[in-house]
Design a protein around this motif. Structure first.
Motif, PDB file in Angstrom:
ATOM      1  N   LEU A 262       0.828  -1.204   0.000  1.00 47.90           N
ATOM      2  CA  LEU A 262       0.000   0.000   0.000  1.00 47.90           C
ATOM      3  C   LEU A 262       0.863   1.255   0.000  1.00 47.90           C
ATOM      4  N   GLN A 263       1.934   1.248   0.779  1.00 48.95           N
ATOM      5  CA  GLN A 263       2.805   2.415   0.819  1.00 48.95           C
ATOM      6  C   GLN A 263       3.444   2.680  -0.539  1.00 48.95           C
ATOM      7  N   GLU A 264       3.883   1.634  -1.200  1.00 48.56           N
ATOM      8  CA  GLU A 264       4.533   1.775  -2.502  1.00 48.56           C
ATOM      9  C   GLU A 264       3.603   2.443  -3.506  1.00 48.56           C
ATOM     10  N   ARG A 265       2.315   2.262  -3.334  1.00 48.86           N
ATOM     11  CA  ARG A 265       1.334   2.829  -4.268  1.00 48.86           C
ATOM     12  C   ARG A 265       0.882   4.229  -3.882  1.00 48.86           C
ATOM     13  N   GLY A 266       1.438   4.772  -2.823  1.00 46.22           N
ATOM     14  CA  GLY A 266       1.102   6.132  -2.443  1.00 46.22           C
ATOM     15  C   GLY A 266       0.007   6.244  -1.417  1.00 46.22           C
ATOM     16  N   LEU A 267      -0.242   5.159  -0.678  1.00 45.20           N
ATOM     17  CA  LEU A 267      -1.254   5.167   0.374  1.00 45.20           C
ATOM     18  C   LEU A 267      -0.533   5.315   1.716  1.00 45.20           C
ATOM     19  N   LEU A 268      -0.388   6.569   2.145  1.00 44.31           N
ATOM     20  CA  LEU A 268       0.296   6.830   3.410  1.00 44.31           C
ATOM     21  C   LEU A 268      -0.481   6.276   4.590  1.00 44.31           C
ATOM     22  N   LEU A 269      -1.807   6.261   4.470  1.00 48.29           N
ATOM     23  CA  LEU A 269      -2.678   5.790   5.542  1.00 48.29           C
ATOM     24  C   LEU A 269      -3.743   4.873   4.965  1.00 48.29           C
ATOM     25  N   ALA A 270      -3.907   3.714   5.577  1.00 43.60           N
ATOM     26  CA  ALA A 270      -4.970   2.785   5.192  1.00 43.60           C
ATOM     27  C   ALA A 270      -5.523   2.137   6.452  1.00 43.60           C
ATOM     28  N   GLY A 271      -6.768   1.719   6.377  1.00 41.18           N
ATOM     29  CA  GLY A 271      -7.406   1.007   7.472  1.00 41.18           C
ATOM     30  C   GLY A 271      -7.883  -0.346   6.978  1.00 41.18           C
ATOM     31  N   VAL A 272      -7.236  -1.404   7.447  1.00 44.58           N
ATOM     32  CA  VAL A 272      -7.577  -2.757   7.018  1.00 44.58           C
ATOM     33  C   VAL A 272      -8.568  -3.338   8.032  1.00 44.58           C
ATOM     34  N   ASP A 273      -9.731  -3.753   7.541  1.00 47.42           N
ATOM     35  CA  ASP A 273     -10.747  -4.344   8.411  1.00 47.42           C
ATOM     36  C   ASP A 273     -10.571  -5.851   8.443  1.00 47.42           C
ATOM     37  N   VAL A 274     -10.516  -6.391   9.658  1.00 48.24           N
ATOM     38  CA  VAL A 274     -10.243  -7.813   9.861  1.00 48.24           C
ATOM     39  C   VAL A 274     -11.285  -8.385  10.808  1.00 48.24           C
ATOM     40  N   ILE A 275     -11.926  -9.482  10.378  1.00 45.42           N
ATOM     41  CA  ILE A 275     -12.823 -10.239  11.249  1.00 45.42           C
ATOM     42  C   ILE A 275     -12.196 -11.608  11.444  1.00 45.42           C
ATOM     43  N   GLY A 276     -11.914 -11.953  12.690  1.00 46.51           N
ATOM     44  CA  GLY A 276     -11.204 -13.199  12.944  1.00 46.51           C
ATOM     45  C   GLY A 276      -9.831 -13.130  12.311  1.00 46.51           C
ATOM     46  N   ASP A 277      -9.571 -14.017  11.358  1.00 53.73           N
ATOM     47  CA  ASP A 277      -8.296 -14.043  10.630  1.00 53.73           C
ATOM     48  C   ASP A 277      -8.410 -13.521   9.212  1.00 53.73           C
ATOM     49  N   CYS A 278      -9.568 -12.941   8.856  1.00 55.94           N
ATOM     50  CA  CYS A 278      -9.848 -12.613   7.451  1.00 55.94           C
ATOM     51  C   CYS A 278     -10.000 -11.114   7.232  1.00 55.94           C
ATOM     52  N   VAL A 279      -9.335 -10.610   6.190  1.00 50.22           N
ATOM     53  CA  VAL A 279      -9.517  -9.231   5.747  1.00 50.22           C
ATOM     54  C   VAL A 279     -10.860  -9.124   5.030  1.00 50.22           C
ATOM     55  N   THR A 280     -11.644  -8.106   5.386  1.00 51.22           N
ATOM     56  CA  THR A 280     -12.944  -7.912   4.740  1.00 51.22           C
ATOM     57  C   THR A 280     -13.002  -6.659   3.883  1.00 51.22           C
ATOM     58  N   GLU A 281     -12.203  -5.627   4.217  1.00 49.90           N
ATOM     59  CA  GLU A 281     -12.152  -4.397   3.436  1.00 49.90           C
ATOM     60  C   GLU A 281     -10.787  -3.750   3.636  1.00 49.90           C
ATOM     61  N   ILE A 282     -10.415  -2.883   2.690  1.00 53.11           N
ATOM     62  CA  ILE A 282      -9.216  -2.056   2.850  1.00 53.11           C
ATOM     63  C   ILE A 282      -9.643  -0.608   2.619  1.00 53.11           C
ATOM     64  N   ASN A 283      -9.707   0.165   3.689  1.00 54.81           N
ATOM     65  CA  ASN A 283     -10.207   1.533   3.637  1.00 54.81           C
ATOM     66  C   ASN A 283      -9.070   2.504   3.360  1.00 54.81           C
ATOM     67  N   VAL A 284      -9.233   3.340   2.333  1.00 56.61           N
ATOM     68  CA  VAL A 284      -8.167   4.264   1.942  1.00 56.61           C
ATOM     69  C   VAL A 284      -8.652   5.709   1.812  1.00 56.61           C
ATOM     70  N   THR A 285      -9.948   5.951   1.799  1.00 59.70           N
ATOM     71  CA  THR A 285     -10.431   7.309   1.577  1.00 59.70           C
ATOM     72  C   THR A 285     -10.200   8.182   2.804  1.00 59.70           C
ATOM     73  N   SER A 286     -10.770   7.838   3.944  1.00 60.96           N
ATOM     74  CA  SER A 286     -10.533   8.629   5.161  1.00 60.96           C
ATOM     75  C   SER A 286     -10.596   7.709   6.379  1.00 60.96           C
ATOM     76  N   PRO A 287      -9.609   6.813   6.515  1.00 62.52           N
ATOM     77  CA  PRO A 287      -9.618   5.889   7.654  1.00 62.52           C
ATOM     78  C   PRO A 287      -9.672   6.633   8.992  1.00 62.52           C
ATOM     79  N   THR A 288     -10.360   6.019   9.949  1.00 64.34           N
ATOM     80  CA  THR A 288     -10.605   6.659  11.236  1.00 64.34           C
ATOM     81  C   THR A 288     -10.065   5.788  12.382  1.00 64.34           C
ATOM     82  N   CYS A 289     -10.499   6.112  13.590  1.00 67.02           N
ATOM     83  CA  CYS A 289     -10.217   5.385  14.842  1.00 67.02           C
ATOM     84  C   CYS A 289      -8.972   5.879  15.573  1.00 67.02           C
ATOM     85  N   PHE A 290      -8.347   6.976  15.128  1.00 71.43           N
ATOM     86  CA  PHE A 290      -7.166   7.501  15.819  1.00 71.43           C
ATOM     87  C   PHE A 290      -7.473   7.803  17.287  1.00 71.43           C
ATOM     88  N   GLN A 291      -8.540   8.557  17.517  1.00 76.18           N
ATOM     89  CA  GLN A 291      -8.780   9.054  18.870  1.00 76.18           C
ATOM     90  C   GLN A 291      -9.251   7.942  19.813  1.00 76.18           C
TER      91      GLN A 291
END
Length: 317
Positions: A262-291
């Motif tokens: 993801l970094q190589e493609r210019g995605l400085l920040l991404a949010g990967v959603d994981v349920i159990g052991d499985c990735v369900t989405e890769i969020n790149v527009t405006s990932p949250t949860c910092f606070q």
């Protein structure tokens, strides 16, 4: 540095949990100058560079009136040290057009994070197709018969639109198949629109984990969004409870595998959603949860992000 945040209207910010605000606060603490605009304020005209009507702001520390604004002015995007695209989904036509304007701004010399082309190339539901070793059984189709066959094989499934956000439009259909036809017609609009179908992962009871990737590296804590009551969705916007946790071994494995790509493609920040052991989405527009992560663990995610942003700017990325 002078940073331009392209975001939703400032009056809509809930600053106690807003990730864009957390970024602004950390940047301001370091002495950086802040300006903001909305996507509709960006323009281009032949013979000119991409520009926008921007609002300079200073942060007050007052939770009620949290910023003071300077007069509106027109500025070329190339004149900022960094442009941060933080407009929330949906990824609709206007968002798509905004990425083209921002890509033209890059040709003018602007530095945009996340990169506009990377935003276009990574639709948040479909981006998982590239990483089949990390996902559960998944189908993308318009065809109702395909969906029925998938249900017959897996019995308990989740259906969702490709352009949804915050848990919008997500349905679960169990072994009895109740309402599968009606749900399919609603989502695929009688074959006119593609749908994502995934095997239901019972580990959702332990949360839909948001694993943040900053500068190609996983943040050591994730936020597990746990469904409440009879709800199947863990999204905070759908009433899920956010619980910060250290990354599991599997989370580290996923983050370390996806992060450099993801970094190589210019995605400085991404949010990967994981349920159990499985990735369900890769969020790149405006990932949250910092606070939420910071409040519960003390891990200063905004600091990690501004560190990575400053490094990327100094490196000319």
């Amino acid at each position: 540095m002078h940073l331009l945040f392209i975001a939703d209207p400032l009056h809509s910010f809930k600053i106690y949990k807003d990730t864009t605000f957390a970024m602004m606060r950390e940047a301001y603490r370091r002495g950086h100058t802040l300006s903001v605009c909305e996507p509709q304020h960006i323009t281009w005209q032949r013979g000119s560079r991409v520009s926008a009507q921007v609002l300079g702001i200073t942060l007050t520390g007052d939770p009620t009136q949290w910023y003071e604004a300077q007069p509106l002015r027109r500025a070329e995007l190339k004149d900022f040290d960094a442009v941060l695209m933080r407009k929330d989904p949906p990824f609709d036509s206007e968002y798509f057009y905004a990425t083209h304007l921002l890509e033209q701004a890059e040709r003018d010399g602007a530095r945009v994070f996340n990169k506009p082309r990377a935003l276009r190339d990574h639709p948040e539901k479909l981006a998982i197709m590239e990483f089949p070793e990390f996902i559960g059984p998944t189908l993308v189709t318009r065809d109702a018969q395909d969906i029925r066959r998938f249900h017959a094989e897996h019995q308990d499934i989740i259906l969702k639109p490709l352009d949804g956000m915050g848990g919008m439009g997500i349905f679960r259909v169990g072994p009895d198949g109740l309402n599968l036809g009606s749900i399919t017609e609603t989502l695929n609009r009688h074959g006119a629109q593609s749908v994502m179908v995934q095997k239901f992962l019972p580990e959702i009871v332990d949360g839909d984990k948001r694993v943040l990737i900053i500068g190609g590296k996983p943040v050591p804590f994730c936020l597990a969004r746990i469904p409440q009551g009879s709800e199947v969705r863990g999204n905070l916007a759908a009433g899920g409870k956010g619980v910060a946790r250290p990354l599991s071994d599997r989370d580290w494995e996923i983050g370390n595998a996806l992060g450099p790509v993801l970094q190589e493609r210019g995605l400085l920040l991404a949010g990967v959603d994981v349920i159990g052991d499985c990735v369900t989405e890769i969020n790149v527009t405006s990932p949250t949860c910092f606070q939420e992560i910071f409040d519960q663990t003390g891990c200063d995610v905004a600091k990690l992000f501004i560190d990575a942003l400053e490094l990327a700017i100094s490196a000319g990325d």
